[in-house]
Write a protein that holds these residues in place. Structure first.
Motif, PDB file in Angstrom:
ATOM      1  N   LEU A 122      26.397   6.017 -14.434  1.00  0.00           N
ATOM      2  CA  LEU A 122      27.621   6.060 -15.238  1.00  0.00           C
ATOM      3  C   LEU A 122      27.805   7.446 -15.851  1.00  0.00           C
ATOM      4  O   LEU A 122      28.920   7.990 -15.866  1.00  0.00           O
ATOM      5  N   GLU A 123      26.714   8.019 -16.334  1.00  0.00           N
ATOM      6  CA  GLU A 123      26.779   9.362 -16.920  1.00  0.00           C
ATOM      7  C   GLU A 123      27.241  10.381 -15.886  1.00  0.00           C
ATOM      8  O   GLU A 123      28.067  11.253 -16.172  1.00  0.00           O
ATOM      9  N   TRP A 124      26.721  10.269 -14.661  1.00  0.00           N
ATOM     10  CA  TRP A 124      27.108  11.190 -13.585  1.00  0.00           C
ATOM     11  C   TRP A 124      28.597  11.034 -13.258  1.00  0.00           C
ATOM     12  O   TRP A 124      29.320  12.026 -13.096  1.00  0.00           O
ATOM     13  N   SER A 125      29.076   9.787 -13.199  1.00  0.00           N
ATOM     14  CA  SER A 125      30.490   9.547 -12.901  1.00  0.00           C
ATOM     15  C   SER A 125      31.384  10.128 -13.982  1.00  0.00           C
ATOM     16  O   SER A 125      32.452  10.684 -13.700  1.00  0.00           O
ATOM     17  N   GLU A 126      30.955  10.018 -15.228  1.00  0.00           N
ATOM     18  CA  GLU A 126      31.742  10.557 -16.338  1.00  0.00           C
ATOM     19  C   GLU A 126      31.794  12.080 -16.287  1.00  0.00           C
ATOM     20  O   GLU A 126      32.828  12.696 -16.589  1.00  0.00           O
ATOM     21  N   VAL A 127      30.676  12.684 -15.900  1.00  0.00           N
ATOM     22  CA  VAL A 127      30.645  14.147 -15.781  1.00  0.00           C
ATOM     23  C   VAL A 127      31.662  14.614 -14.745  1.00  0.00           C
ATOM     24  O   VAL A 127      32.434  15.557 -14.969  1.00  0.00           O
ATOM     25  N   GLU A 136      34.731  23.179 -10.545  1.00  0.00           N
ATOM     26  CA  GLU A 136      33.867  22.505 -11.513  1.00  0.00           C
ATOM     27  C   GLU A 136      33.132  21.342 -10.868  1.00  0.00           C
ATOM     28  O   GLU A 136      31.957  21.097 -11.152  1.00  0.00           O
ATOM     29  N   VAL A 137      33.825  20.620  -9.984  1.00  0.00           N
ATOM     30  CA  VAL A 137      33.187  19.512  -9.260  1.00  0.00           C
ATOM     31  C   VAL A 137      32.028  20.035  -8.418  1.00  0.00           C
ATOM     32  O   VAL A 137      30.925  19.474  -8.416  1.00  0.00           O
ATOM     33  N   GLU A 138      32.275  21.132  -7.699  1.00  0.00           N
ATOM     34  CA  GLU A 138      31.224  21.711  -6.861  1.00  0.00           C
ATOM     35  C   GLU A 138      30.044  22.193  -7.701  1.00  0.00           C
ATOM     36  O   GLU A 138      28.883  22.067  -7.300  1.00  0.00           O
ATOM     37  N   GLN A 167      28.947  20.896 -10.430  1.00  0.00           N
ATOM     38  CA  GLN A 167      28.148  19.724 -10.798  1.00  0.00           C
ATOM     39  C   GLN A 167      27.393  19.176  -9.593  1.00  0.00           C
ATOM     40  O   GLN A 167      26.229  18.785  -9.690  1.00  0.00           O
ATOM     41  N   ARG A 168      28.056  19.136  -8.447  1.00  0.00           N
ATOM     42  CA  ARG A 168      27.394  18.644  -7.234  1.00  0.00           C
ATOM     43  C   ARG A 168      26.193  19.502  -6.857  1.00  0.00           C
ATOM     44  O   ARG A 168      25.198  18.999  -6.327  1.00  0.00           O
ATOM     45  N   ASN A 169      26.294  20.786  -7.110  1.00  0.00           N
ATOM     46  CA  ASN A 169      25.210  21.702  -6.760  1.00  0.00           C
ATOM     47  C   ASN A 169      23.924  21.422  -7.527  1.00  0.00           C
ATOM     48  O   ASN A 169      22.855  21.921  -7.173  1.00  0.00           O
ATOM     49  N   ARG A 170      24.026  20.613  -8.577  1.00  0.00           N
ATOM     50  CA  ARG A 170      22.824  20.246  -9.327  1.00  0.00           C
ATOM     51  C   ARG A 170      22.055  19.122  -8.648  1.00  0.00           C
ATOM     52  O   ARG A 170      20.901  18.883  -8.976  1.00  0.00           O
ATOM     53  N   LEU A 171      22.705  18.430  -7.710  1.00  0.00           N
ATOM     54  CA  LEU A 171      22.084  17.274  -7.050  1.00  0.00           C
ATOM     55  C   LEU A 171      21.169  17.697  -5.917  1.00  0.00           C
ATOM     56  O   LEU A 171      21.470  18.625  -5.155  1.00  0.00           O
TER      57      LEU A 171
END
Length: 503
Positions: free
Chosen positions: A120-125, A134-136, A138-142
């Protein structure tokens, strides 16, 4: 020590997890009982997309990727594969669309053990991101486990369509495909490979050598990416294989990941593990795996054969059809829960039950019914259902509709996929693919420019007629040059006196 190939599930796991289990029991029973290994269902039910995989997911390319990531260990490729690196491999080297590359990465990530709060926290981010950049970011942290991700990409071959096997009647589109998996109708007509645990076992058994070679360090392979009689398998590789295989000792009730069994002291001789090199002999390990592989005691087949039958639906007056519902939740651990229901006919069925919580649910051949399953579910497949409404609790992973007609589904899910279904709607579910949307926009723009040009030309009535004839002539020439004229001619009905046979 012997590895038994056939064991009844109800004797293997009677009233599963009712009694506490101590790890010492394993070593105590090791010299008295056989080790049983089976292929896990969830990677196939949830992880294998129910479409033919990209051609670049073939073993040839996956072997190249396996070598490439090891040489880029310092660049976020091994032993953890970061999204930015996978995007570079998938888009730059495999020529996949970025959205498709992300789809596979995200599906695999959804299989990892993560709390609902973390998801849920990831979805909210992501929802708070204001731009694609900005999406990329955040994805780059995965990141995901590299070796397990390679196995995940390989099992996408489960739904690969082989023209050769199609011709000999062992694979789609043959309607009489051979299947050992029993359906709730007691017939062998379960063709969904994602839910067929016999297909899972056969797939892993048939490709076991390839799967192991995919996990080998490059120095353990020949120049043609094959193993030799001296090839050694690392502990990390066997840990990765636990993504697909788990097991137990036949007289115990505890499930172990593959690597824990393979590394257990009394099994070193069979599994081929060397304490000195801390590695496994490739051929001993492969032979041990083949000898111990048996049916999944928590798979669909076991659920239908020995699972608990639920009286959630009733006999419908005036019809011979009877709803059949089975579950394995009385014997299966939480991550292996399964509920299968079939032939619910002209009924309203509503349930919110612990039996459903976290379960993989398959709804099959239900007709003219209203079905409410209001508990949190792990995954749902709705197959061959008609004229029915389904209201589902939150689906943690995937909701898949296949071969359905006139159904209404109300659900919140992580992923929705629809195939061979007629989805009566005013819009395309999920929207148009970006490439198609772009091409459509370009075509509409050309039409608008053309119409504007004609309007601004201010042609007279005679000029319009001449212009129309000119356009039609040019269009006719294009039809002839492209070969499309035949398609239009075939649409013209034959004359009344035609000798063509009426059809």
């Amino acid at each position: 020590m012997k590895c038994f190939k056939s064991v009844r599930e109800e004797t293997l796991f009677p009233r599963y997890a009712k009694k506490p289990f101590h790890p010492d029991v394993l070593s105590h029973n090791m010299d008295q009982s056989g080790v049983l290994l089976w292929v896990k269902a969830e990677p196939f039910i949830v992880g294998a997309l129910q479409v033919p995989p990209p051609s670049k997911f073939s073993l040839h390319y996956l072997r190249k990727i396996a070598t490439y990531v090891r040489t880029r260990a310092t660049e976020g490729a091994y032993p953890r594969l970061y999204w930015s690196t996978w995007r570079h491999i998938a888009c730059g080297k495999l020529q996949l669309a970025k959205d498709l590359a992300w789809l596979y990465f995200e599906i695999f990530d959804s299989l990892s053990a993560r709390t609902p709060e973390a998801r849920l926290e990831w979805s909210e981010v992501l929802s708070n991101c204001m731009s694609e950049d900005e999406v990329e970011k955040q994805r780059n942290r995965l990141s995901v486990d590299t070796l397990q991700f390679l196995l995940f990409l390989y099992i996408q071959q489960l739904n690969k369509v082989s023209l050769r096997t199609s011709l000999i009647g062992e694979e789609w589109p043959s309607p009489k495909s051979r299947s050992q998996s029993p359906d709730l109708t007691e017939k062998s007509n379960c063709h969904n490979k994602n839910w067929n645990d016999y297909s899972h076992q056969a797939f892993v058994s048939d490709h076991l050598s390839d799967l192991l070679e995919l996990l080998l360090d490059p120095e353990q392979l020949t120049t043609s990416f094959h193993s030799t009689h001296t090839s050694l398998v690392s502990r990390e590789a066997v840990v990765a294989l636990s993504f697909l295989i788990e097991g137990t000792v036949s007289t115990t009730r505890k499930i172990y990941p593959l690597h824990e069994l393979a590394l257990w002291q009394p099994l070193h001789a069979e599994s081929g593990f060397s304490k000195i090199s801390k590695t496994f002999s490739f051929y001993k390990l492969e032979a041990w795996l083949r000898a111990c592989l048996t049916g999944n005691p928590f798979g669909t087949s076991a659920c239908l054969k020995s699972g608990k039958k639920l009286a959630w639906a009733h006999q419908v007056e005036g019809t011979t059809k009877r709803a059949k519902i089975a579950c394995n939740t009385h014997m299966a651990p939480r991550m292996h829960r399964m509920v299968v229901m079939s032939q619910v006919y002209k009924q309203t069925l509503a349930k919110s039950s612990d039996t459903l919580v976290g379960a993989h649910v398959k709804i099959h051949r239900c007709n003219e019914s209203f079905i409410y399953l209001l508990s949190p579910l792990r995954s749902v497949t709705i197959e061959k259902c008609r004229n029915s409404t389904f209201v589902l609790g939150p689906v943690e992973t995937a909701l898949h509709l296949h071969s359905c007609d006139n159904v209404k589904v109300i659900a919140v899910c992580h992923r929705l996929s629809i195939s061979s279904t007629t989805g009566d709607t005013t819009e395309i579910p999920g929207g148009l693919p970006s490439a198609y949307q772009k091409a459509l926009g370009q075509r509409e723009q050309k039409i608008q420019i053309w119409q504007k040009t004609v309007k601004e030309a201010r042609l007279t009535k005679d000029q319009r007629k001449q212009f129309q004839v000119l356009v039609e002539n040019k269009f006719y020439e294009w039809l002839i040059n492209t070969g499309h004229r035949q398609q239009l001619d075939s649409l013209v009905p034959p004359a009344a006196g035609s000798k063509q046979a009426a059809g």
